[in-house]
Design a protein around this motif. Structure first.
Motif, short mmCIF file in Angstrom:
data_model
loop_
_atom_site.label_atom_id
_atom_site.label_comp_id
_atom_site.label_asym_id
_atom_site.label_seq_id
_atom_site.Cartn_x
_atom_site.Cartn_y
_atom_site.Cartn_z
N PHE A 611 13.90 18.15 -5.85
CA PHE A 611 14.39 16.93 -6.50
C PHE A 611 15.42 16.23 -5.61
CE2 PHE A 611 13.63 18.62 -11.10
CZ PHE A 611 12.28 18.63 -10.84
N ILE A 612 16.34 17.04 -5.05
CA ILE A 612 17.43 16.46 -4.25
C ILE A 612 16.94 16.04 -2.87
CG2 ILE A 612 19.63 17.01 -3.15
CD1 ILE A 612 20.28 18.80 -5.52
N LEU A 613 16.18 16.91 -2.20
CA LEU A 613 15.71 16.58 -0.85
C LEU A 613 14.81 15.36 -0.86
CD1 LEU A 613 14.95 20.04 0.81
CD2 LEU A 613 16.82 18.47 1.31
N ALA A 614 14.01 15.19 -1.93
CA ALA A 614 13.14 14.03 -1.99
C ALA A 614 13.94 12.73 -1.93
CB ALA A 614 12.30 14.07 -3.27
N ARG A 615 15.02 12.68 -2.70
CA ARG A 615 15.84 11.46 -2.70
C ARG A 615 16.66 11.32 -1.42
NH1 ARG A 615 16.12 8.16 -7.06
NH2 ARG A 615 14.29 8.47 -8.38
N MET A 616 17.15 12.43 -0.88
CA MET A 616 17.89 12.36 0.39
C MET A 616 16.99 11.84 1.51
SD MET A 616 20.33 15.72 0.50
CE MET A 616 21.71 15.93 -0.64
N ARG A 617 15.77 12.37 1.56
CA ARG A 617 14.85 11.93 2.62
C ARG A 617 14.46 10.47 2.42
NH1 ARG A 617 11.79 13.09 6.75
NH2 ARG A 617 9.71 12.14 6.90
N GLU A 618 14.29 10.07 1.17
CA GLU A 618 13.95 8.68 0.90
C GLU A 618 15.05 7.75 1.42
OE1 GLU A 618 13.03 5.85 -3.03
OE2 GLU A 618 13.02 8.04 -3.20
N SER A 619 16.31 8.12 1.21
CA SER A 619 17.42 7.30 1.74
C SER A 619 17.53 7.40 3.25
CB SER A 619 18.74 7.76 1.10
OG SER A 619 18.70 7.62 -0.29
N TRP A 620 17.18 8.56 3.79
CA TRP A 620 17.29 8.78 5.25
C TRP A 620 16.23 7.99 6.02
CZ3 TRP A 620 19.68 10.37 9.42
CH2 TRP A 620 18.99 10.86 10.51
N THR A 621 15.05 7.83 5.42
CA THR A 621 13.94 7.19 6.13
C THR A 621 13.77 5.72 5.81
OG1 THR A 621 12.42 7.89 4.39
CG2 THR A 621 12.65 9.35 6.29
N SER A 622 14.40 5.22 4.75
CA SER A 622 14.19 3.83 4.37
C SER A 622 15.46 3.27 3.75
CB SER A 622 13.01 3.70 3.39
OG SER A 622 13.28 4.45 2.22
N GLY A 623 15.47 1.97 3.57
CA GLY A 623 16.62 1.34 2.96
C GLY A 623 17.57 0.75 3.98
N PRO A 624 18.62 0.08 3.49
CA PRO A 624 19.54 -0.60 4.41
C PRO A 624 20.34 0.34 5.29
CG PRO A 624 20.36 -0.67 2.15
CD PRO A 624 18.97 -0.14 2.09
N ARG A 625 20.53 1.60 4.89
CA ARG A 625 21.33 2.54 5.70
C ARG A 625 20.48 3.70 6.19
NH1 ARG A 625 27.18 3.57 3.21
NH2 ARG A 625 27.44 4.21 5.38
N ALA A 626 19.22 3.43 6.50
CA ALA A 626 18.33 4.46 7.02
C ALA A 626 18.89 5.03 8.32
CB ALA A 626 16.94 3.87 7.28
N GLY A 627 18.82 6.35 8.45
CA GLY A 627 19.33 7.00 9.65
C GLY A 627 20.78 7.43 9.56
N ASP A 628 21.49 7.02 8.52
CA ASP A 628 22.88 7.45 8.31
C ASP A 628 22.85 8.72 7.45
OD1 ASP A 628 25.50 7.85 7.51
OD2 ASP A 628 25.94 5.71 7.28
N HIS A 629 23.07 9.88 8.09
CA HIS A 629 22.88 11.13 7.36
C HIS A 629 23.89 11.31 6.23
CE1 HIS A 629 25.94 12.43 10.30
NE2 HIS A 629 26.24 13.35 9.42
N VAL A 634 24.84 11.30 0.17
CA VAL A 634 25.48 10.74 -1.02
C VAL A 634 24.45 10.04 -1.91
CG1 VAL A 634 27.18 9.06 -1.84
CG2 VAL A 634 27.70 10.50 0.15
N ALA A 635 23.60 9.23 -1.29
CA ALA A 635 22.59 8.51 -2.07
C ALA A 635 21.61 9.47 -2.73
CB ALA A 635 21.85 7.52 -1.17
N GLY A 636 21.24 10.52 -2.02
CA GLY A 636 20.30 11.48 -2.59
C GLY A 636 20.87 12.19 -3.80
N LEU A 637 22.13 12.61 -3.71
CA LEU A 637 22.74 13.30 -4.85
C LEU A 637 23.03 12.32 -5.99
CD1 LEU A 637 23.45 16.20 -5.50
CD2 LEU A 637 25.81 15.72 -4.88
#
Length: 725
Positions: A611-629, A634-637
C-alpha cells in the motif's frame, strides 16, 4: 485482466452480484458442514517413526481407542453414588463395541485417596469402523454422564466429565463452532461501527462488510472442499475464517477509499469504478499474490495440518481478492453514485476522529496531513528514528530465543469444557502420572533381550510395564514424570532412540510425535523460508523495480514479526499476563501457533508495505516533484497512511474477536497476529519505513540498467509510470 474484470463488473453488475449470492448461499449452507469433520490431531508427520510404529501397534494390539470418565463433587463411596457408578459400568460393558470397563471400586488407583473423585476407564474393541466407533463412544459417554443424576445422601449431586481421544475431536469441533459464531457476533458489528467512523456514511461502510461476509462464506466452502481430500484441523476453521474476514475488509477498504478519490475527479460512476480497479486493483491483485506466496511456505512441510492450512488459507486469499476485484466493483457501480464524492469530516457535537476520517489537523485540513508530519519527522532524523525503533523491537523479540513448542494438553482448553474438567479433576485428586500418556517402545522380534533391561534402567522412567503382542513384539510402556510431551518425556524418547543402536526398536506416543514434528520443522523450515523469501523478493522487485527496497522490506518485516512473536512467548509460555486474556502460562507454545503466526503475519505485513510503496513509487515516478526521494516518501505516506491505519485497526478488531473463546492456541495466534498488525502498521510503517527509505535515498529505487529495462517491460505498479528519474 483487470480491465476485463472492471468492464464486466460495470456492464453486468447484477449478474456478478447474482453469482456471488449463489456462492454465499452455498458457502453458508454446504460449507458449514465442515464443522462435523474436524480433527484435533495436528502433530502427525507421515512416514515418521512415531506414525509407522503407531500404525503397527494399531494392527497388533487387539484393543481400540480408550476414553475416561471422572466423577467428582462429593464422597464417591456414598451408597447412592456407588450404585449409580456400578450400574453405569455394567451397562457400558454390555454396549456393542466396548471391550472392557474397569470397576473403579475393585481396581487399585481409580478412587482418589481423599474419596472425592474416581476414574472409569473405557476401552473400545479394535477394528471398529468410524460409524461403529462413533456410536459406541456416544452411547457409552451418554450412559456415564447419567451418573451425575444420582443424588447424594445430603441431597447434592456429583459432577461427571467424559473425554479422551475418540471424544476430543468432537468436543473441540463444537467449541470451534461456538468460538467462530461468538467472534463473528462481536467483530462484525464492531467493524461496521469503525467503518462508519471512517467513511461517515452507511452505504460506504456497508460495502466492505458485504465483501467480508462473502469472504467468510468462501472460507467455509474452501475448507469443506479440502475436507473431502484431507483432514481439516479444528484450528483451521478459526484461523482461516479470521484471515478471510480480515483480508476482505482490508482489500475492500483500499478499493472504496480509492473510489472516493476517483469520484472527486470523475462524475461518471462507471469510469470511476474502472479507474479504481486499474489503480488500486493492481495493489489488491499483487497483495493477494504476495500473501499467497507467504502461505505457500507451509506446503513444504509434510505435516497434513500445515500443508492443508497453507492450501486452504491461500485459497481463501484468492477468494477475498476476487471478491474485491469483481463483487465490490459491481456494488460500487450500482450504489457508488449515492456516496458523496468528497472526503467527509465526521462531526457529532464537535467530536472528531483525526487521521481516520479526513479531519487531519493543520496544513489547512489537507487529507493525510497527520501522516505527512510523521513522515517528515522520520525523514529529518532517519538515523535516530531507525536506531530507536530497531532497538525497541529487538528487545521485544528477545524471548523468541527461549521459545519452546509442545503438543499441549487439556490446559489449552477453557475450564468449562469436559476435557479440561477431566484434566483438572485428575491432577487435583490423583498422584502425578495418573492417566498420563506413555512413551510406547516396540521391541520387534529378533532384538536381543538386553534392550528392554537397558531401556527400563534409563533415567526419567517413573514406571515401566510390558506385554507381548501377537507377533512376538514386546510393547514396553514407559511413564515419564511431568506432562505427556514435556521436556522429561521428549528427553526420554531421544535417550531410547540413542540407546537402541541397530536393534529393531521403535518409539511412538505423544512425546515421540512431538520429537518427530520438531525434526520435520528443523529439516524443512530452511527450504520453506528460502522459497518464501525468494518469491517475495521477486514479487517486490516486479512491483517496485528496485533491488534494495525489497531487501529493506524483508528485514523490517522480520523485525516486527520477531517482536510480536516475542510478546506471545513472554505471555503464554512464561505466563506474564496470560490470565488477563483468558489463558494461562503453559511453559511452551502450541506447536500450531508459531508457523501460522509467521506465515500469516508476514503476508499481512506485505499488504501494508505494498500500500505504501505503491504510493511512494507513484510520487517518485510522476507528478511535479518526480525524482525527489524525500518528497516521494512524504507524499506516499500522506496518501497511504490513512488506509494502512484503518486497515490495521479493523484487522486488530477481527483478530481480537477470535481471542474471546479461551482456546489457548487460538489465543496465541490471535494475540500474535493482532500485535504483528499493530506494530507493523504503526511503529514500522509510520516511522521505520520512512527513516530507512530516507537513509537509502535515491538508492531505494536503484536497479542495474538491464533489470530496470526488464521491470519496465514486465513489472507491475500502481500506475503505468514513465521511466524512473
Amino acid at each position: 485482466m483487470l480491465a476485463t474484470l472492471a468492464r464486466t463488473a460495470t456492464h453486468r453488475p447484477r449478474t456478478v452480484l447474482f453469482l456471488w449470492f449463489l456462492l454465499l448461499a452455498v458457502g453458508l449452507g454446504l460449507g458449514t458442514r465442515v464443522f462435523g469433520d474436524l480433527t484435533s490431531t495436528v502433530e502427525d508427520v507421515p512416514g515418521s517413526e512415531s506414525v509407522v510404529a503407531d500404525d503397527l501397534l494399531a494392527r497388533l494390539d487387539p484393543d481400540g481407542d480408550d476414553f475416561t470418565a471422572v466423577v467428582t463433587g462429593g464422597p464417591v463411596r456414598d451408597g447412592d453414588v456407588r450404585a449409580a457408578v456400578s450400574g453405569a459400568v455394567t451397562d457400558v460393558r454390555e454396549s456393542p463395541g466396548v471391550a472392557r470397563v474397569a470397576d473403579p471400586y475393585t481396581t487399585d488407583g481409580l478412587v482418589a485417596a481423599d474419596g472425592r473423585a474416581l476414574l472409569i476407564p473405557v476401552t473400545l474393541k479394535g477394528g471398529l469402523d468410524d460409524d461403529a466407533e462413533e456410536d459406541a463412544v456416544g452411547d457409552a459417554a451418554d450412559r456415564l454422564r447419567e451418573i451425575g443424576a444420582a443424588p447424594l445422601s445430603d441431597g447434592g449431586r456429583v459432577d461427571v466429565a467424559v473425554s479422551g481421544d475418540p471424544l476430543l475431536g468432537e468436543q473441540m469441533g463444537g467449541r470451534a463452532q461456538e468460538d467462530v459464531a461468538r467472534a463473528e457476533l462481536i467483530t462484525l458489528p464492531a467493524v461496521l461501527v469503525v467503518l462508519l467512523l471512517i467513511f461517515g456514511g452507511l452505504r460506504a461502510a456497508g460495502l466492505p462488510l458485504l465483501v467480508a461476509v462473502s469472504g467468510v462464506a468462501g472460507a467455509f466452502l474452501t475448507l469443506f472442499g479440502f475436507g473431502q481430500v484431507t483432514e481439516i484441523s479444528v484450528y483451521a476453521v478459526q484461523v482461516v475464517t479470521m484471515l478471510g474476514l480480515g483480508l476482505a475488509v482490508d482489500y475492500a477498504l483500499l478499493m472504496v477509499m480509492r473510489f472516493r478519490e476517483e469520484r472527486a475527479r470523475e462524475s461518471d460512476v462507471a469510469r470511476a469504478v474502472r479507474a479504481t480497479v486499474a489503480q488500486a486493483g493492481r495493489t489488491v491483485l499483487f497483495s493477494g499474490v504476495t500473501v499467497a506466496v507467504c502461505l505457500s511456505g507451509l506446503v513444504w512441510f509434510p505435516s497434513p495440518f500445515l500443508r492443508s492450512m497453507g492450501l486452504a488459507a491461500g485459497a481463501v486469499v484468492v477468494v477475498d481478492m476476487l471478491a474485491a476485484l469483481t463483487l465490490l466493483p459491481a456494488l460500487l457501480t450500482l450504489f457508488g453514485g449515492r456516496m458523496t464524492p468528497r472526503e467527509r469530516r465526521l462531526r457529532t457535537r464537535g467530536f472528531r476522529v483525526p487521521g481516520l476520517v479526513g479531519a487531519d489537523d493543520g496544513e489547512r485540513g489537507e487529507p493525510g496531513a497527520f501522516f505527512a508530519r510523521l513522515a517528515r519527522f522520520s525523514v529529518r532524523r532517519p538515523l535516530a528514528v531507525a536506531a530507536a525503533v530497531v532497538a525497541g523491537l529487538a528487545v521485544l523479540a528477545l524471548p523468541v530465543f527461549g521459545m519452546r513448542i509442545e503438543i499441549g494438553d487439556a490446559r489449552q482448553l477453557p475450564r468449562d469444557t469436559e476435557a479440561r474438567q477431566l484434566y483438572d479433576a485428575v491432577h487435583g485428586h490423583f498422584p502425578p502420572g495418573t492417566a498420563a500418556d506413555t512413551v510406547d517402545v516396540l521391541i520387534r522380534p529378533g532384538a536381543e533381550p538386553d534392550p528392554e533391561r537397558r531401556i527400563r534402567a534409563l533415567p526419567g522412567v517413573a514406571r515401566a510395564e510390558s506385554e507381548r503382542l501377537s507377533d512376538g513384539t514386546t510393547l514396553l510402556r514407559l511413564t515419564p514424570p511431568g506432562s505427556a510431551d514435556g521436556p522429561a518425556a521428549t528427553g526420554l524418547v531421544e535417550r531410547v532412540r540413542d540407546l537402541r543402536g541397530a536393534e529393531p526398536v521403535e518409539v511412538t506416543g505423544d512425546a515421540a510425535r512431538l520429537v518427530d514434528f520438531r525434526d520435520m520443522l528443523a529439516e524443512r523450515a530452511p527450504w520453506a523460508v528460502l522459497t518464501v523469501l525468494v518469491g517475495l523478493f521477486a514479487l517486490l522487485f516486479a512491483f517496485t523495480g528496485s533491488l534494495l527496497s525489497p531487501l529493506r522490506t524483508l528485514l523490517t518485516t522480520l523485525l516486527s514479526l520477531g517482536a510480536a512473536l516475542g510478546v506471545v512467548v513472554w505471555v503464554f509460555q512464561d505466563g506474564h499476563g496470560a490470565g488477563l486474556l483468558g489463558g494461562e502460562g503453559l511453559g511452551a507454545l502450541s506447536l500450531t501457533a508459531p508457523p501460522l503466526i509467521i506465515a500469516i503475519a508476514f503476508g499481512l505485513a506485505m499488504d501494508y508495505e505494498l500500500f505504501i510503496l505503491a504510493r511512494m513509487r507513484e510520487s517518485w515516478t510522476s507528478g511535479p516533484r518526480a525524482g525527489d526521494h524525500r518528497a516521494a516518501i512524504v507524499a506516499g505516506l500522506r496518501s497511504s497512511g490513512r488506509v494502512v491505519s484503518c486497515a490495521a485497526l479493523l484487522l486488530a478488531i477481527v483478530f481480537g474477536g477470535f481471542m474471546t473463546g479461551g482456546f489457548s492456541p487460538i489465543l496465541q495466534i490471535g494475540l500474535g497476529l493482532t500485535l504483528a498488525v499493530l506494530i507493523d502498521a504503526t511503529v514500522v510503517r509510520m516511522f521505520l519505513v520512512p527513516a530507512t527509505m530516507a537513509l537509502l535515498g535515491r538508492r531505494a529505487w536503484w536497479a542495474p540498467p538491464r533489470l530496470r529495462r526488464l521491470h519496465q517491460r514486465y513489472g507491475l505498479s500502481e500506475t503505468a509510470a514513465p521511466e524512473t528519474p
